[in-house]
Design an enzyme around this catalytic site. Structure first.
Site, PDB file in Angstrom:
ATOM      1  N   LYS A 288       5.342   6.484 -14.488  1.00 16.96           N
ATOM      2  CA  LYS A 288       6.516   5.596 -14.540  1.00 16.96           C
ATOM      3  C   LYS A 288       7.734   6.384 -15.003  1.00 16.96           C
ATOM      4  O   LYS A 288       8.628   5.839 -15.642  1.00 16.96           O
ATOM      5  CB  LYS A 288       6.266   4.443 -15.523  1.00 16.96           C
ATOM      6  CG  LYS A 288       5.075   3.575 -15.202  1.00 16.96           C
ATOM      7  CD  LYS A 288       5.098   2.372 -16.156  1.00 16.96           C
ATOM      8  CE  LYS A 288       3.728   1.930 -16.576  1.00 16.96           C
ATOM      9  NZ  LYS A 288       3.769   0.995 -17.707  1.00 16.96           N
TER      10      LYS A 288
ATOM     11  N   HIS B 211      -1.970  32.409 -19.787  1.00 14.65           N
ATOM     12  CA  HIS B 211      -3.224  31.676 -19.969  1.00 14.65           C
ATOM     13  C   HIS B 211      -3.945  32.348 -21.148  1.00 14.65           C
ATOM     14  O   HIS B 211      -4.925  33.063 -20.968  1.00 14.65           O
ATOM     15  CB  HIS B 211      -4.046  31.758 -18.686  1.00 14.65           C
ATOM     16  CG  HIS B 211      -5.184  30.780 -18.588  1.00 14.65           C
ATOM     17  ND1 HIS B 211      -5.665  30.066 -19.671  1.00 14.65           N
ATOM     18  CD2 HIS B 211      -5.949  30.416 -17.526  1.00 14.65           C
ATOM     19  CE1 HIS B 211      -6.680  29.304 -19.264  1.00 14.65           C
ATOM     20  NE2 HIS B 211      -6.860  29.490 -17.973  1.00 14.65           N
TER      21      HIS B 211
ATOM     22  N   ARG C  52     -13.518  24.563 -15.852  1.00 17.72           N
ATOM     23  CA  ARG C  52     -13.954  25.320 -17.033  1.00 17.72           C
ATOM     24  C   ARG C  52     -13.058  25.101 -18.233  1.00 17.72           C
ATOM     25  O   ARG C  52     -13.536  24.848 -19.348  1.00 17.72           O
ATOM     26  CB  ARG C  52     -13.968  26.821 -16.712  1.00 17.72           C
ATOM     27  CG  ARG C  52     -14.914  27.192 -15.620  1.00 17.72           C
ATOM     28  CD  ARG C  52     -14.444  28.459 -14.923  1.00 17.72           C
ATOM     29  NE  ARG C  52     -15.225  28.681 -13.728  1.00 17.72           N
ATOM     30  CZ  ARG C  52     -15.096  27.978 -12.597  1.00 17.72           C
ATOM     31  NH1 ARG C  52     -14.197  27.017 -12.500  1.00 17.72           N
ATOM     32  NH2 ARG C  52     -15.853  28.234 -11.569  1.00 17.72           N
ATOM     33  N   THR C  53     -11.755  25.265 -18.015  1.00 13.73           N
ATOM     34  CA  THR C  53     -10.850  25.274 -19.166  1.00 13.73           C
ATOM     35  C   THR C  53     -10.832  23.907 -19.835  1.00 13.73           C
ATOM     36  O   THR C  53     -10.991  23.794 -21.060  1.00 13.73           O
ATOM     37  CB  THR C  53      -9.431  25.690 -18.725  1.00 13.73           C
ATOM     38  OG1 THR C  53      -9.536  26.920 -18.001  1.00 13.73           O
ATOM     39  CG2 THR C  53      -8.513  25.872 -19.902  1.00 13.73           C
TER      40      THR C  53
ATOM     41  N   ARG D  41      -1.993  22.042 -19.432  1.00 14.95           N
ATOM     42  CA  ARG D  41      -1.932  22.901 -18.233  1.00 14.95           C
ATOM     43  C   ARG D  41      -0.912  22.291 -17.291  1.00 14.95           C
ATOM     44  O   ARG D  41      -0.952  21.082 -17.013  1.00 14.95           O
ATOM     45  CB  ARG D  41      -3.284  22.999 -17.548  1.00 14.95           C
ATOM     46  CG  ARG D  41      -3.159  23.622 -16.163  1.00 14.95           C
ATOM     47  CD  ARG D  41      -4.475  23.907 -15.528  1.00 14.95           C
ATOM     48  NE  ARG D  41      -5.154  25.006 -16.200  1.00 14.95           N
ATOM     49  CZ  ARG D  41      -6.265  25.584 -15.742  1.00 14.95           C
ATOM     50  NH1 ARG D  41      -6.827  25.158 -14.636  1.00 14.95           N
ATOM     51  NH2 ARG D  41      -6.809  26.590 -16.400  1.00 14.95           N
TER      52      ARG D  41
HETATM   53  C1  NCD Z   1      -7.684  30.260 -13.703  1.00 16.83           C
HETATM   54  C2  NCD Z   1      -6.430  29.424 -13.869  1.00 16.83           C
HETATM   55  O1  NCD Z   1      -6.453  28.207 -13.716  1.00 16.83           O
HETATM   56  O2  NCD Z   1      -5.445  30.033 -14.204  1.00 16.83           O
HETATM   57  N1  NCD Z   1      -8.863  29.581 -13.853  1.00 16.83           N
HETATM   58  C3  NCD Z   1      -9.347  29.350 -15.088  1.00 16.83           C
HETATM   59  O3  NCD Z   1      -8.655  28.904 -15.973  1.00 16.83           O
HETATM   60  N2  NCD Z   1     -10.643  29.659 -15.316  1.00 16.83           N
HETATM   61  C4  NCD Z   1      -7.636  31.095 -12.505  1.00 16.83           C
HETATM   62  C5  NCD Z   1      -7.521  30.447 -11.164  1.00 16.83           C
HETATM   63  O4  NCD Z   1      -7.304  29.259 -11.023  1.00 16.83           O
HETATM   64  O5  NCD Z   1      -7.641  31.189 -10.206  1.00 16.83           O
END
Ligand code: NCD
Length: 313
Positions: free
Chosen positions: A86, A136, A58-59, A108
């Site tokens: 590397k 987040h 999703r993100t 991320r």
């Molecule tokens: C979350 C995350 O990655 O922090 N998911 C997300 O971004 N929709 C929550 C999760 O992974 O459980």
């Protein structure tokens, strides 16, 4: 903390001040309302790289889609085939991207401290798409946006966040933002998965209640995934007993107020933290959250680029 002289970063929810917050919500609503029309190319000229060191559906895709729909170039960065393999540092990688004209990096990473290692002076904007168990911010924004669209102002509303709070960056960013918006937040979960230390210090001032006491108080219940990949040692419960002891079952949801909404940031561990039959419940907002995420991320990238209506730089 993260406003650099060069760039506006979004590393945690505190980076969004009380002036910008309502502007982001208003803009996301406006973009959502106009979504059937061609959207304005407000991000033309921007180049947004997505650097995901942890899996994501999703993100990552919503950032890329949001960037492209507003006219930016989205550049998915293939970590496994990059010079990071590397031993190039992330700092040097980000400098390299900036030298090519990348204007924002959506990152991320499994490390809590990943952004501390990137100088605040990096010559592009950093957007946190989840760092370790810490933060987040765009998930918190999209969750609050979704709730406000359903419930109106959040003052006096109660949001129950349940499950693996200890490992959840979603819980940490959400509790801060929801409380700022006036909501009462309750945490519930297995004792081993609640914040170990003082919850006031660790994750805002939410109080904890056993699930069956908390559910009847909730205007919305946010279930969180059991984050097995962060458990050391691994989870002490068999899947079925987690659901019956700590998960949201149909029987439990029936004890919530009749208007109570159901949320989950995804991905769902079906029949662990949430019963499969509830995923498509009429009061489930799970896919609404996903849809909101695209518009919130459009508004966030406009803000970062200095073109958010009302907050232009
Ligand atoms: C979350 C995350 O990655 O922090 N998911 C997300 O971004 N929709 C929550 C999760 O992974 O459980």
């Amino acid at each position: 903390m993260s406003a650099s002289p060069l760039r506006q970063h979004l590393l945690d929810i505190e980076d969004v001040d009380d002036v910008v917050l309502p502007l982001l919500f208003a803009r996301a609503a406006q973009l959502q309302a106009g979504a059937a029309e061609p959207l304005p190319p407000t991000l033309r000229g921007q180049v947004v790289a997505t650097l995901f060191f942890e899996p994501s559906t999703r993100t990552r895709l919503s950032f890329e889609l949001a960037a492209q729909r507003l006219g930016a170039l989205a550049m998915p960065f293939d970590i496994g085939r990059s010079s990071l393999e590397k031993s190039e540092t992330l700092y040097d990688t980000v400098q390299t991207l900036a030298a090519m004209g990348v204007t924002a990096a959506v990152v991320r990473h499994r490390e809590d401290a990943v952004f501390a290692g990137l100088s605040p002076q990096v010559p592009l904007a950093l957007i946190n798409a989840g760092n370790g168990t810490q933060a987040h911010p765009t998930q918190a924004l999209l969750d609050a946006f979704t709730l406000i669209q359903q419930l109106g102002a959040l003052g006096k509303k109660t949001v129950l966040i349940c499950g693996d709070i200890l490992h959840s960056r979603v819980a940490r960013s959400n509790v801060k933002l929801l409380q700022r918006l006036g909501a009462q937040v309750i945490f519930s979960g297995p004792p081993q998965l609640l914040p170990e230390s003082d919850p006031h210090a660790a994750a805002g001032s939410a109080y904890t209640l056993p699930l069956d006491e908390a559910i009847p108080l909730a205007d919305a219940i946010m279930c969180l995934r059991v984050q097995r990949e962060r458990h050391q040692p691994s989870l002490p419960w068999a899947t079925a007993s987690y659901l019956s002891q700590y998960g949201l079952t149909a029987e439990r949801f029936a004890t919530a107020p009749p208007h109570c909404l159901l949320m989950h940031p995804g991905p769902v561990n079906r029949d662990v933290e949430l019963a499969t039959e509830l995923i498509a419940h009429p009061r489930s907002l799970i896919l609404t959250q996903v849809r909101s995420g695209v518009y919130i991320r459009m508004a966030v990238m406009e803000w970062i680029a200095g073109v958010l209506p009302g907050a232009e730089r």
